[in-house]
Design a protein around this motif. Sequence first.
Motif, PDB file in Angstrom:
ATOM      1  N   GLY A 135     -43.566 -88.333 -38.186  1.00  0.00           N
ATOM      2  CA  GLY A 135     -44.288 -89.023 -37.128  1.00  0.00           C
ATOM      3  C   GLY A 135     -44.089 -88.671 -35.677  1.00  0.00           C
ATOM      4  N   PRO A 136     -42.950 -88.130 -35.234  1.00  0.00           N
ATOM      5  CA  PRO A 136     -42.811 -87.879 -33.799  1.00  0.00           C
ATOM      6  C   PRO A 136     -43.832 -86.848 -33.308  1.00  0.00           C
ATOM      7  N   ALA A 137     -44.104 -86.859 -32.006  1.00  0.00           N
ATOM      8  CA  ALA A 137     -45.114 -85.969 -31.435  1.00  0.00           C
ATOM      9  C   ALA A 137     -44.797 -84.504 -31.713  1.00  0.00           C
ATOM     10  N   THR A 138     -43.526 -84.148 -31.652  1.00  0.00           N
ATOM     11  CA  THR A 138     -43.136 -82.764 -31.925  1.00  0.00           C
ATOM     12  C   THR A 138     -43.511 -82.360 -33.340  1.00  0.00           C
ATOM     13  N   ALA A 139     -43.351 -83.286 -34.288  1.00  0.00           N
ATOM     14  CA  ALA A 139     -43.692 -83.003 -35.680  1.00  0.00           C
ATOM     15  C   ALA A 139     -45.186 -82.772 -35.839  1.00  0.00           C
ATOM     16  N   SER A 194     -47.335 -80.101 -24.074  1.00  0.00           N
ATOM     17  CA  SER A 194     -47.623 -79.961 -25.503  1.00  0.00           C
ATOM     18  C   SER A 194     -47.865 -78.502 -25.873  1.00  0.00           C
ATOM     19  N   LEU A 195     -48.537 -77.765 -24.990  1.00  0.00           N
ATOM     20  CA  LEU A 195     -48.749 -76.333 -25.234  1.00  0.00           C
ATOM     21  C   LEU A 195     -47.426 -75.576 -25.223  1.00  0.00           C
ATOM     22  N   THR A 196     -46.521 -75.990 -24.348  1.00  0.00           N
ATOM     23  CA  THR A 196     -45.193 -75.373 -24.315  1.00  0.00           C
ATOM     24  C   THR A 196     -44.458 -75.622 -25.625  1.00  0.00           C
ATOM     25  N   THR A 197     -44.580 -76.850 -26.129  1.00  0.00           N
ATOM     26  CA  THR A 197     -43.967 -77.171 -27.424  1.00  0.00           C
ATOM     27  C   THR A 197     -44.605 -76.360 -28.536  1.00  0.00           C
ATOM     28  N   ALA A 211     -42.650 -82.656 -26.398  1.00  0.00           N
ATOM     29  CA  ALA A 211     -44.098 -82.662 -26.182  1.00  0.00           C
ATOM     30  C   ALA A 211     -44.463 -83.562 -25.000  1.00  0.00           C
ATOM     31  N   ARG A 212     -43.721 -84.644 -24.845  1.00  0.00           N
ATOM     32  CA  ARG A 212     -43.983 -85.570 -23.732  1.00  0.00           C
ATOM     33  C   ARG A 212     -42.730 -86.376 -23.449  1.00  0.00           C
ATOM     34  N   GLU A 213     -42.316 -86.352 -22.212  1.00  0.00           N
ATOM     35  CA  GLU A 213     -41.157 -87.133 -21.799  1.00  0.00           C
ATOM     36  C   GLU A 213     -41.555 -88.598 -21.613  1.00  0.00           C
ATOM     37  N   ILE A 214     -40.563 -89.471 -21.661  1.00  0.00           N
ATOM     38  CA  ILE A 214     -40.813 -90.882 -21.388  1.00  0.00           C
ATOM     39  C   ILE A 214     -41.324 -91.033 -19.959  1.00  0.00           C
ATOM     40  N   HIS A 215     -42.388 -91.792 -19.791  1.00  0.00           N
ATOM     41  CA  HIS A 215     -43.018 -92.047 -18.489  1.00  0.00           C
ATOM     42  C   HIS A 215     -43.681 -90.797 -17.905  1.00  0.00           C
TER      43      HIS A 215
END
Length: 274
Positions: free
Chosen positions: A195-199, A156-159, A142-146
């Motif tokens: 908790g992770p963004a993907t979840a 996020s839409l791709t995820t 959903a979002r890479e570091i940095h």
Amino acid sequence: MAIILPLLVTITALLAAGIYYRLAFVLLDPKRNKPLRHGRRNPNEPTHLMIVLGSGGHTTEMLSMLTRCVQESDPAQKLHWNDYHHRTWVVSEGDNLSAARAKEFEEMASPLSTQEDLMAGKVRKATDIGPGTYEVVTVPRAREIHQPLLTSPLSSLTTMRACWDLLQKHTTKTREGHGGQAGEKDAPDLILVNGPATATIMVFTSILLRFFDVKGVSTRGKMRTVYVESWARVKRLSLSGKLLRRVVDRFLVQWPQVKREVGGRVEYLGVLVQ
């Protein structure tokens, strides 16, 4: 124009009321259907568990909780791993460590459950169902570091698109108006997240599918969601917890003060990691 404007207002109000009613039915109905089946151990009605792993601490906590559950001596709290005929592990792209740890857990838990059945004299159940099957599936992060915040909505839409496809991967045609085809894998019965963004995106994607009752997932009680707040959250909820608190079927915290602070549907069952 004098007629059209009130008509448009009326139509808009009816649409808004319809959407609100449907959302309330999907999210807030205390009598929401449980998956329609004749017992978890019926080989003609396979059960499907989906676990969404994060990276680092999220994965460690999730596997710690699951290990405690499958090794629990109290029958009321024990998780019989092979009751779920198919398990889908979801990891983020590039998280090879979480994928490897999911496979290690399967190698530990599946033989354990089958052995316990045999020792308890449940030979028929153990041989009829066996260890079941599992898969480890990768979805885009959903979002890479940095990663810049401006590009986060696009990733996020791709995820979400990947989650949409994954949640329907095993959705079968229905029989008798509600049940899945006998013997075939079906949509997830339970989605377990921590908790992770993907979840978070996975849960909201499941709500969309239930809202539109895609392939009968809402009618058949599929995609029930359980969120477990991180053990590290001692006083207040994480961002994921704040977003999901009102939309998941069960919301568990691991500290009593968090339960007192948040209240509502939040449940405190003690520390769940081991």
